[in-house]
Write a protein that holds these residues in place. Sequence first.
Motif, PDB file in Angstrom:
ATOM      1  N   PRO A 131       3.256  -2.451   4.426  1.00 22.97           N
ATOM      2  CA  PRO A 131       2.529  -0.193   3.908  1.00 22.97           C
ATOM      3  C   PRO A 131       3.370   0.341   3.457  1.00 22.97           C
TER       4      PRO A 131
ATOM      5  N   ALA B 248      12.130  -1.643  -1.727  1.00 26.84           N
ATOM      6  CA  ALA B 248      13.083  -2.778  -2.325  1.00 26.84           C
ATOM      7  C   ALA B 248      12.877  -3.209  -1.596  1.00 26.84           C
TER       8      ALA B 248
ATOM      9  N   SER C  92       2.048   4.080  -7.603  1.00 29.09           N
ATOM     10  CA  SER C  92       2.503   4.315  -8.808  1.00 29.09           C
ATOM     11  C   SER C  92       2.218   3.440  -9.776  1.00 29.09           C
TER      12      SER C  92
ATOM     13  N   TRP D 169       1.201   6.184   0.790  1.00 26.47           N
ATOM     14  CA  TRP D 169       1.355   6.234   1.802  1.00 26.47           C
ATOM     15  C   TRP D 169       0.292   7.158   2.034  1.00 26.47           C
TER      16      TRP D 169
ATOM     17  N   PHE E  32       0.340  14.798  -8.367  1.00 33.87           N
ATOM     18  CA  PHE E  32       0.387  14.396  -7.270  1.00 33.87           C
ATOM     19  C   PHE E  32       0.654  15.288  -6.041  1.00 33.87           C
TER      20      PHE E  32
ATOM     21  N   PHE F 144     -14.582  -0.381  -7.449  1.00 30.41           N
ATOM     22  CA  PHE F 144     -13.587   0.831  -7.826  1.00 30.41           C
ATOM     23  C   PHE F 144     -11.974   0.643  -8.655  1.00 30.41           C
TER      24      PHE F 144
ATOM     25  N   THR G   4       6.853  -9.516  -3.993  1.00 31.82           N
ATOM     26  CA  THR G   4       5.923  -9.460  -5.448  1.00 31.82           C
ATOM     27  C   THR G   4       6.485 -10.720  -5.375  1.00 31.82           C
TER      28      THR G   4
ATOM     29  N   GLY H 118       9.418  -1.746   6.130  1.00 24.07           N
ATOM     30  CA  GLY H 118      10.297  -1.652   5.941  1.00 24.07           C
ATOM     31  C   GLY H 118       9.998  -1.295   4.484  1.00 24.07           C
TER      32      GLY H 118
ATOM     33  N   THR I 239      -0.934  -1.373  -4.566  1.00 23.28           N
ATOM     34  CA  THR I 239      -1.671   0.282  -4.788  1.00 23.28           C
ATOM     35  C   THR I 239      -0.185   1.306  -4.651  1.00 23.28           C
TER      36      THR I 239
ATOM     37  N   LEU J 215      -8.674   6.078 -14.355  1.00 29.75           N
ATOM     38  CA  LEU J 215      -9.224   5.862 -13.415  1.00 29.75           C
ATOM     39  C   LEU J 215     -10.608   6.502 -13.414  1.00 29.75           C
TER      40      LEU J 215
ATOM     41  N   LEU K 149       6.240  -2.358 -12.450  1.00 27.36           N
ATOM     42  CA  LEU K 149       7.526  -3.689 -11.998  1.00 27.36           C
ATOM     43  C   LEU K 149       6.957  -4.340 -10.629  1.00 27.36           C
TER      44      LEU K 149
ATOM     45  N   THR L  23       0.997  -1.761  -0.182  1.00 27.06           N
ATOM     46  CA  THR L  23       0.541  -0.244  -0.026  1.00 27.06           C
ATOM     47  C   THR L  23       0.693   1.199  -0.312  1.00 27.06           C
TER      48      THR L  23
HETATM   49  P1  NDP Z   1       4.720   4.383  -4.592  1.00 26.16           P
HETATM   50  O1  NDP Z   1       4.591   3.339  -6.040  1.00 26.16           O
HETATM   51  O2  NDP Z   1       6.034   4.660  -4.719  1.00 26.16           O
HETATM   52  O3  NDP Z   1       5.035   3.665  -3.672  1.00 26.16           O
HETATM   53  C1  NDP Z   1       3.571   1.863  -3.176  1.00 26.16           C
HETATM   54  C2  NDP Z   1       4.340   1.030  -2.462  1.00 26.16           C
HETATM   55  O4  NDP Z   1       5.309   0.704  -3.291  1.00 26.16           O
HETATM   56  C3  NDP Z   1       4.793   1.132  -1.262  1.00 26.16           C
HETATM   57  O5  NDP Z   1       4.633   0.501  -0.238  1.00 26.16           O
HETATM   58  C4  NDP Z   1       6.591   0.948  -1.870  1.00 26.16           C
HETATM   59  O6  NDP Z   1       7.604   1.474  -0.848  1.00 26.16           O
HETATM   60  C5  NDP Z   1       6.371   0.124  -2.221  1.00 26.16           C
HETATM   61  N1  NDP Z   1       7.157  -0.256  -3.525  1.00 26.16           N
HETATM   62  C6  NDP Z   1       7.957   1.141  -3.173  1.00 26.16           C
HETATM   63  N2  NDP Z   1       9.326  -0.068  -4.045  1.00 26.16           N
HETATM   64  C7  NDP Z   1       8.654  -0.635  -4.957  1.00 26.16           C
HETATM   65  C8  NDP Z   1       9.105  -2.502  -5.155  1.00 26.16           C
HETATM   66  N3  NDP Z   1      10.808  -2.160  -6.226  1.00 26.16           N
HETATM   67  N4  NDP Z   1       8.615  -3.583  -5.244  1.00 26.16           N
HETATM   68  C9  NDP Z   1       7.354  -3.558  -4.390  1.00 26.16           C
HETATM   69  N5  NDP Z   1       7.046  -2.696  -3.523  1.00 26.16           N
HETATM   70  C10 NDP Z   1       8.028  -1.717  -3.716  1.00 26.16           C
HETATM   71  O7  NDP Z   1       3.610   5.258  -4.708  1.00 26.16           O
HETATM   72  P2  NDP Z   1       3.195   6.225  -3.643  1.00 26.16           P
HETATM   73  O8  NDP Z   1       3.308   5.073  -2.208  1.00 26.16           O
HETATM   74  O9  NDP Z   1       4.408   7.443  -3.432  1.00 26.16           O
HETATM   75  O10 NDP Z   1       2.055   6.437  -3.587  1.00 26.16           O
HETATM   76  C11 NDP Z   1       1.697   7.461  -4.583  1.00 26.16           C
HETATM   77  C12 NDP Z   1       1.066   6.883  -6.297  1.00 26.16           C
HETATM   78  O11 NDP Z   1       0.106   5.758  -5.270  1.00 26.16           O
HETATM   79  C13 NDP Z   1       0.382   7.424  -6.836  1.00 26.16           C
HETATM   80  O12 NDP Z   1       0.836   7.682  -8.053  1.00 26.16           O
HETATM   81  C14 NDP Z   1      -0.849   6.833  -6.439  1.00 26.16           C
HETATM   82  O13 NDP Z   1      -1.764   7.529  -7.953  1.00 26.16           O
HETATM   83  C15 NDP Z   1      -1.169   5.985  -6.300  1.00 26.16           C
HETATM   84  N6  NDP Z   1      -2.922   5.802  -5.635  1.00 26.16           N
HETATM   85  C16 NDP Z   1      -3.135   5.127  -6.449  1.00 26.16           C
HETATM   86  C17 NDP Z   1      -4.431   4.682  -6.356  1.00 26.16           C
HETATM   87  C18 NDP Z   1      -5.779   4.168  -5.987  1.00 26.16           C
HETATM   88  O14 NDP Z   1      -6.591   2.933  -6.306  1.00 26.16           O
HETATM   89  N7  NDP Z   1      -6.090   3.576  -8.310  1.00 26.16           N
HETATM   90  C19 NDP Z   1      -4.678   5.198  -4.336  1.00 26.16           C
HETATM   91  C20 NDP Z   1      -4.086   5.574  -3.630  1.00 26.16           C
HETATM   92  C21 NDP Z   1      -2.378   5.586  -5.043  1.00 26.16           C
HETATM   93  P3  NDP Z   1       7.828   2.418   0.097  1.00 26.16           P
HETATM   94  O15 NDP Z   1       7.524   4.022  -0.474  1.00 26.16           O
HETATM   95  O16 NDP Z   1       8.007   1.746   2.110  1.00 26.16           O
HETATM   96  O17 NDP Z   1       9.624   2.124  -0.214  1.00 26.16           O
END
Ligand code: NDP
Length: 506
Positions: free
Chosen positions: A189, A222, A242, A164, A397, A461, A229, A219, A240, A423, A248, A162
């Motif tokens: 998370p 990365a 980016s 933030w 964002f 959704f 995954t 954690g 959920t 979306l 990835l 998930t």
């Molecule tokens: P990120 O994609 O950066 O991170 C999302 C999650 O993925 C975090 O827990 C992150 O961990 C984790 N993550 C990062 N790198 C990897 C990896 N290599 N392998 C597996 N997991 C990984 O998104 P954000 O947290 O910046 O959130 C913002 C994004 O979420 C926006 O693009 C937004 O549009 C999208 N979003 C979509 C929604 C939807 O329902 N469509 C709802 C809410 C948000 P960590 O950051 O802890 O390193």
Amino acid sequence: MTISIPPKALEALAARDFKMLIDGRWLEAGAAPIERVAPSHGVVVSRFQAGTKADAERAIAAARRAFDTGPWPRMTAAQRSTILLKAADLIAARAEEIVALDVIEAGKPISQVRGEIAGAVDIWRYAAALARDLHGESYNTLGDGTLGVVLREAIGVVSIITPWNFPFLIVSQKLPFAIAAGCTTVVKPSELSSGSTVILGEILQEAGVPDGVVNIVTGTGAEVGAVLTAHPDIDMVSFTGSTGVGKLTMTNAATTLKKVSLELGGKNPQIVFPDADLDAFVDAAVFGAYFNAGECCNAGSRLILHKSIAEEMVARIARLSAEVKVGDPLDPTTQVGAIITPQHFEKIAGYVNAASQAGAQLAHGGGALDLGRGQFMAPTILSGVTRDMAVAREEVFGPVLSVLTFETVEEAISIANAVDYGLSAGVWSRDFDTCLTIGRRIRAGTIWMNTFMDGASELPFGGMKQSGLGRELGRHAVEDYTETKTLNMHIGARTSWWMPQTERLA
Ligand code: NDP
């Protein structure tokens, strides 16, 4: 304006230490914890365990055991449903604690987060109801010799990752449905806002969820996310975040052909016709753009206005934007809180500067608000945006509204669809034909008509195009965490493939 911290709020800001939940035990990772600095107040408010690859693997092993040999998938749906209902009650009972964590870790306004947690409680109750309705199909129509039964089985071990921006709400759109189906899970998370998800682990233990069914590993993506995954013992990934990390995730999951559910970014348009209720629209435009400081996948970040009303609308939205209260997220009157990190603030500011240089006009805001602590951005409106500008195509964002114009219905549809995302979208008109034509032709998972960003647990959704894969919520939300199995049963003597019928019967 300077943010003053009332004494009660200071208490809430005292840094709190969190552990990880693996196989029913609360553990510490070996490494130094991840410190979270409140984006609104600039002080350390939480310390999360920096889980390692080995922690993720331990959690996956626990979830695998709990699925293959544990009681959870074998319970009746009624038993699982009762536990989910108890969890909902416990979330409601600890709501203010959960609210405080999401507010201070993510910089979200407290009155907004209270609504999100109430919404999450409703989702847990909805999942509890759906748990008892999960069923397959039977076919008694295949002839006297055949009965077909289609089973719905829990898919297995699900990893849940998930972001933030809605820490507790988003985990609540996934986890209750996964465990309602009988799956076991490992949850990761965001490292920026993990506190409320860890509290959810305590709640689920108290509600009676057996050890290993829900594991929570904090954690980085990365380190922990990558394992979740790709690991062969994971059957499905529900992600959920980016679009980049979503891609990835899909690539990693492909190595063992896991099912993936992806909720990703958006660049959501609101199309406005002159015959609309323009008072209602102006309010929705401001809400759509600045809700959650624009750090929202559903943000209505693109206004596509009919040329004849564009100037008036921009002026009215600018006036209302000036009244939006940006400030201390702990103040119940605040409407827009802090930007999640200084780095993210720079990214948003970069989009605004690039658009200005490319010829867009700043109709309101445009920069930082100095509130003495943290990082805050003024509600910002860019008019004269053209569809080729990055600010019109990419997810900013942040609290930034891009205004484009159209003259014909076809042009409005073409602009709305001219992005990689799909979306959500809004259309504003009192004309039924206009709303339905636009609603049917825009490629997005949700279309709002004469409203924006409403939702309910019953309504699916998710996104089209590069906004994602699959849907959450709605009446199929538990089914998404199942496999289909066919039982093809023969009744009576079977016709032999090689032995003549007469010989067989002799
Ligand atoms: P990120 O994609 O950066 O991170 C999302 C999650 O993925 C975090 O827990 C992150 O961990 C984790 N993550 C990062 N790198 C990897 C990896 N290599 N392998 C597996 N997991 C990984 O998104 P954000 O947290 O910046 O959130 C913002 C994004 O979420 C926006 O693009 C937004 O549009 C999208 N979003 C979509 C929604 C939807 O329902 N469509 C709802 C809410 C948000 P960590 O950051 O802890 O390193």
